[in-house]
Design an enzyme around this catalytic site. Structure first.
Site, PDB file in Angstrom:
ATOM      1  N   ASN A   6      36.000  32.304  28.959  1.00  0.00           N
ATOM      2  CA  ASN A   6      35.812  33.149  30.137  1.00  0.00           C
ATOM      3  C   ASN A   6      34.435  33.838  30.042  1.00  0.00           C
ATOM      4  OD1 ASN A   6      35.802  35.540  31.747  1.00  0.00           O
ATOM      5  ND2 ASN A   6      37.990  35.320  32.023  1.00  0.00           N
ATOM      6  N   ASP A   8      33.023  35.827  32.411  1.00  0.00           N
ATOM      7  CA  ASP A   8      32.862  37.006  33.283  1.00  0.00           C
ATOM      8  C   ASP A   8      32.024  38.097  32.619  1.00  0.00           C
ATOM      9  OD1 ASP A   8      34.687  35.684  34.850  1.00  0.00           O
ATOM     10  OD2 ASP A   8      36.325  37.108  34.530  1.00  0.00           O
ATOM     11  N   HIS A   9      32.227  38.210  31.305  1.00  0.00           N
ATOM     12  CA  HIS A   9      31.615  39.340  30.597  1.00  0.00           C
ATOM     13  C   HIS A   9      30.098  39.217  30.518  1.00  0.00           C
ATOM     14  CE1 HIS A   9      35.758  40.264  29.671  1.00  0.00           C
ATOM     15  NE2 HIS A   9      35.884  38.990  29.369  1.00  0.00           N
ATOM     16  N   ARG A  17      22.738  46.084  35.713  1.00  0.00           N
ATOM     17  CA  ARG A  17      21.376  46.302  36.191  1.00  0.00           C
ATOM     18  C   ARG A  17      21.098  45.650  37.548  1.00  0.00           C
ATOM     19  NH1 ARG A  17      17.340  48.014  32.484  1.00  0.00           N
ATOM     20  NH2 ARG A  17      18.391  49.498  31.133  1.00  0.00           N
ATOM     21  N   HIS A  42      36.494  34.616  36.911  1.00  0.00           N
ATOM     22  CA  HIS A  42      37.352  35.344  37.849  1.00  0.00           C
ATOM     23  C   HIS A  42      36.455  35.909  38.933  1.00  0.00           C
ATOM     24  CE1 HIS A  42      40.573  38.774  38.376  1.00  0.00           C
ATOM     25  NE2 HIS A  42      40.312  38.133  39.497  1.00  0.00           N
ATOM     26  N   ARG A  44      36.325  38.198  41.600  1.00  0.00           N
ATOM     27  CA  ARG A  44      37.143  39.311  42.117  1.00  0.00           C
ATOM     28  C   ARG A  44      36.700  39.681  43.519  1.00  0.00           C
ATOM     29  NH1 ARG A  44      39.740  42.231  37.415  1.00  0.00           N
ATOM     30  NH2 ARG A  44      40.519  43.619  39.021  1.00  0.00           N
ATOM     31  N   ARG A  48      32.711  42.492  41.087  1.00  0.00           N
ATOM     32  CA  ARG A  48      32.141  43.396  40.080  1.00  0.00           C
ATOM     33  C   ARG A  48      31.368  42.650  38.986  1.00  0.00           C
ATOM     34  NH1 ARG A  48      37.462  45.735  37.052  1.00  0.00           N
ATOM     35  NH2 ARG A  48      38.030  46.252  39.193  1.00  0.00           N
ATOM     36  N   GLU A  69      39.774  31.873  38.544  1.00  0.00           N
ATOM     37  CA  GLU A  69      40.841  32.858  38.710  1.00  0.00           C
ATOM     38  C   GLU A  69      40.613  33.615  40.010  1.00  0.00           C
ATOM     39  OE1 GLU A  69      41.282  33.921  33.945  1.00  0.00           O
ATOM     40  OE2 GLU A  69      40.585  35.434  35.354  1.00  0.00           O
ATOM     41  N   THR A  99      40.332  45.748  33.717  1.00  0.00           N
ATOM     42  CA  THR A  99      40.522  44.300  33.607  1.00  0.00           C
ATOM     43  C   THR A  99      41.951  44.003  34.056  1.00  0.00           C
ATOM     44  OG1 THR A  99      40.469  42.416  32.092  1.00  0.00           O
ATOM     45  CG2 THR A  99      41.197  44.488  31.160  1.00  0.00           C
ATOM     46  N   THR A 100      42.297  42.725  34.210  1.00  0.00           N
ATOM     47  CA  THR A 100      43.649  42.373  34.670  1.00  0.00           C
ATOM     48  C   THR A 100      44.670  42.971  33.704  1.00  0.00           C
ATOM     49  OG1 THR A 100      42.636  40.301  35.349  1.00  0.00           O
ATOM     50  CG2 THR A 100      45.027  40.438  35.504  1.00  0.00           C
ATOM     51  N   GLU A 152      50.119  30.769  32.852  1.00  0.00           N
ATOM     52  CA  GLU A 152      49.330  31.363  31.769  1.00  0.00           C
ATOM     53  C   GLU A 152      50.075  32.617  31.323  1.00  0.00           C
ATOM     54  OE1 GLU A 152      45.150  32.141  32.482  1.00  0.00           O
ATOM     55  OE2 GLU A 152      45.066  33.500  30.757  1.00  0.00           O
ATOM     56  N   HIS A 191      44.373  36.636  27.344  1.00  0.00           N
ATOM     57  CA  HIS A 191      44.081  38.056  27.556  1.00  0.00           C
ATOM     58  C   HIS A 191      44.171  38.830  26.244  1.00  0.00           C
ATOM     59  CE1 HIS A 191      43.062  41.043  30.580  1.00  0.00           C
ATOM     60  NE2 HIS A 191      43.480  41.879  29.661  1.00  0.00           N
ATOM     61  N   GLY A 192      43.049  39.384  25.863  1.00  0.00           N
ATOM     62  CA  GLY A 192      43.004  40.223  24.665  1.00  0.00           C
ATOM     63  C   GLY A 192      43.033  39.445  23.364  1.00  0.00           C
ATOM     64  N   GLY A 213      37.763  35.414  26.523  1.00  0.00           N
ATOM     65  CA  GLY A 213      36.460  35.860  26.991  1.00  0.00           C
ATOM     66  C   GLY A 213      35.839  36.942  26.145  1.00  0.00           C
ATOM     67  N   HIS A 214      36.424  38.128  26.196  1.00  0.00           N
ATOM     68  CA  HIS A 214      35.759  39.314  25.656  1.00  0.00           C
ATOM     69  C   HIS A 214      35.378  39.171  24.183  1.00  0.00           C
ATOM     70  CE1 HIS A 214      35.464  43.540  24.284  1.00  0.00           C
ATOM     71  NE2 HIS A 214      34.785  43.637  25.408  1.00  0.00           N
TER      72      HIS A 214
HETATM   73  N1  PXP Z   1      43.243  35.194  31.379  1.00  0.00           N
HETATM   74  C1  PXP Z   1      43.217  35.970  32.492  1.00  0.00           C
HETATM   75  C2  PXP Z   1      44.129  35.619  33.612  1.00  0.00           C
HETATM   76  C3  PXP Z   1      42.307  37.027  32.603  1.00  0.00           C
HETATM   77  O1  PXP Z   1      42.279  37.770  33.728  1.00  0.00           O
HETATM   78  C4  PXP Z   1      41.432  37.297  31.527  1.00  0.00           C
HETATM   79  C5  PXP Z   1      40.454  38.414  31.620  1.00  0.00           C
HETATM   80  O2  PXP Z   1      39.506  38.187  32.563  1.00  0.00           O
HETATM   81  C6  PXP Z   1      41.490  36.461  30.399  1.00  0.00           C
HETATM   82  C7  PXP Z   1      42.418  35.435  30.342  1.00  0.00           C
HETATM   83  C8  PXP Z   1      40.561  36.645  29.240  1.00  0.00           C
HETATM   84  O3  PXP Z   1      40.824  37.876  28.638  1.00  0.00           O
HETATM   85  P1  PXP Z   1      39.828  38.408  27.521  1.00  0.00           P
HETATM   86  O4  PXP Z   1      38.525  38.660  28.165  1.00  0.00           O
HETATM   87  O5  PXP Z   1      40.510  39.664  27.060  1.00  0.00           O
HETATM   88  O6  PXP Z   1      39.736  37.367  26.466  1.00  0.00           O
END
Ligand code: PXP
Length: 255
Positions: A6, A8-9, A17, A42, A44, A48, A69, A99-100, A152, A191-192, A213-214
């Site tokens: 992911n 997004d980050h 910026r 994602h 959104r 953002r 997403e 975040t979600t 998921e 997630h996480g 992602g993160h």
């Molecule tokens: N899956 C979904 C549906 C998410 O919304 C996210 C966060 O954007 C992730 C996975 C990835 O989560 P993380 O960034 O905590 O790894």
């Protein structure tokens, strides 16, 4: 086991910026070179982090599958139908959340209606579909009835658990994964998840795809994105051999 990264980050840093770097589309190239099986973004409603331009370019440049997403009842569904990514994961979206925060609430009839309509439209285009749900039985049954290809499982509760709470959360994920497979759903999770906590989840045999992602993007600040993805991929490959019984994993220093 497929690793979807992911990105997004990366876009979050750019949007702080409102400039043009770092570019998530260029990040996707590095993630793929590091062995990612797919790229997750994602888009959104509040834009953002990821922008429409990112998704359009990604669709032209990604060499792997794009997992988009989006919230079912948003105008982003139109864009998904136009661009036709490999996979769409339908997620809940709240404007105030950082975040979600949890899976889709499938007990609400209005939510199910919106999802059914989105799944119908995506299905007509033969786009693979996944629903982001909490690891519980009722949500799995609803997902099956709605006709998604995959679920998921939200791993946030597991990721936040500490000490004795970890085992039961892992067992919940394992049980949901088993049930999902029995229902004929493909099972993803995310997630996480981090280098420290991913192994027991990756060792659950029914889980075939992780979205991370993160943690990967955080590590990439120090070691570069390609290497960060490769290190996560290596961990996933070794995961089943590292965990003989669920809950037995203690990450070595360095992870
Ligand atoms: N899956 C979904 C549906 C998410 O919304 C996210 C966060 O954007 C992730 C996975 C990835 O989560 P993380 O960034 O905590 O790894």
């Amino acid at each position: 086991m497929r690793l979807y990264v992911n990105i997004d980050h990366i876009a979050t840093v750019r949007q702080v910026r409102r400039t043009d770097e770092p570019d998530p589309v260029r990040a996707a190239v590095l993630a793929e070179l590091g062995g990612a099986h797919g790229i997750t973004v994602h888009l959104r409603e509040d834009r953002r982090h990821i922008q429409d331009r990112d998704v359009r370019l990604l669709m032209e440049t990604a060499r792997t599958g794009v997992n988009l997403e989006l919230a079912a009842a948003s105008e982003i569904l139109e864009l998904a139908c136009e661009l036709q990514p490999f996979q769409v994961t339908l997620v809940p979206e709240k404007r105030q959340e950082v975040t979600t925060e949890g899976g889709l609430d499938l007990e609400v009839p209005g939510n199910r209606r919106d999802l059914a309509e989105a799944l119908r439209r995506l299905g007509e285009l033969r786009i693979r579909t996944s629903l982001f749900i909490d690891p519980d039985e009722a949500a799995l049954h609803h997902s099956k009835e709605l006709g998604a290809h995959a679920v998921e499982l939200h791993t946030g509760e597991y990721a936040n658990a500490r000490g004795e709470a970890i085992g039961p959360e892992l067992a919940r994920l394992a049980q949901a994964a088993r049930m999902g497979r029995q229902l004929g759903l493909a099972v993803h999770a995310g997630h996480g998840l981090t280098y420290e906590n991913v192994v027991p989840v990756a060792a659950i045999p029914e889980i075939e795809e992780l979205n991370i992602g993160h943690s990967i993007v955080s590590r990439s600040v120090f070691v570069g994105l390609e290497r960060a993805v490769r290190e996560m991929g290596d961990l996933l490959q070794k995961a089943p051999g590292m965990v003989k019984e669920p809950g037995a994993w203690i990450p070595p220093i360095g992870f």
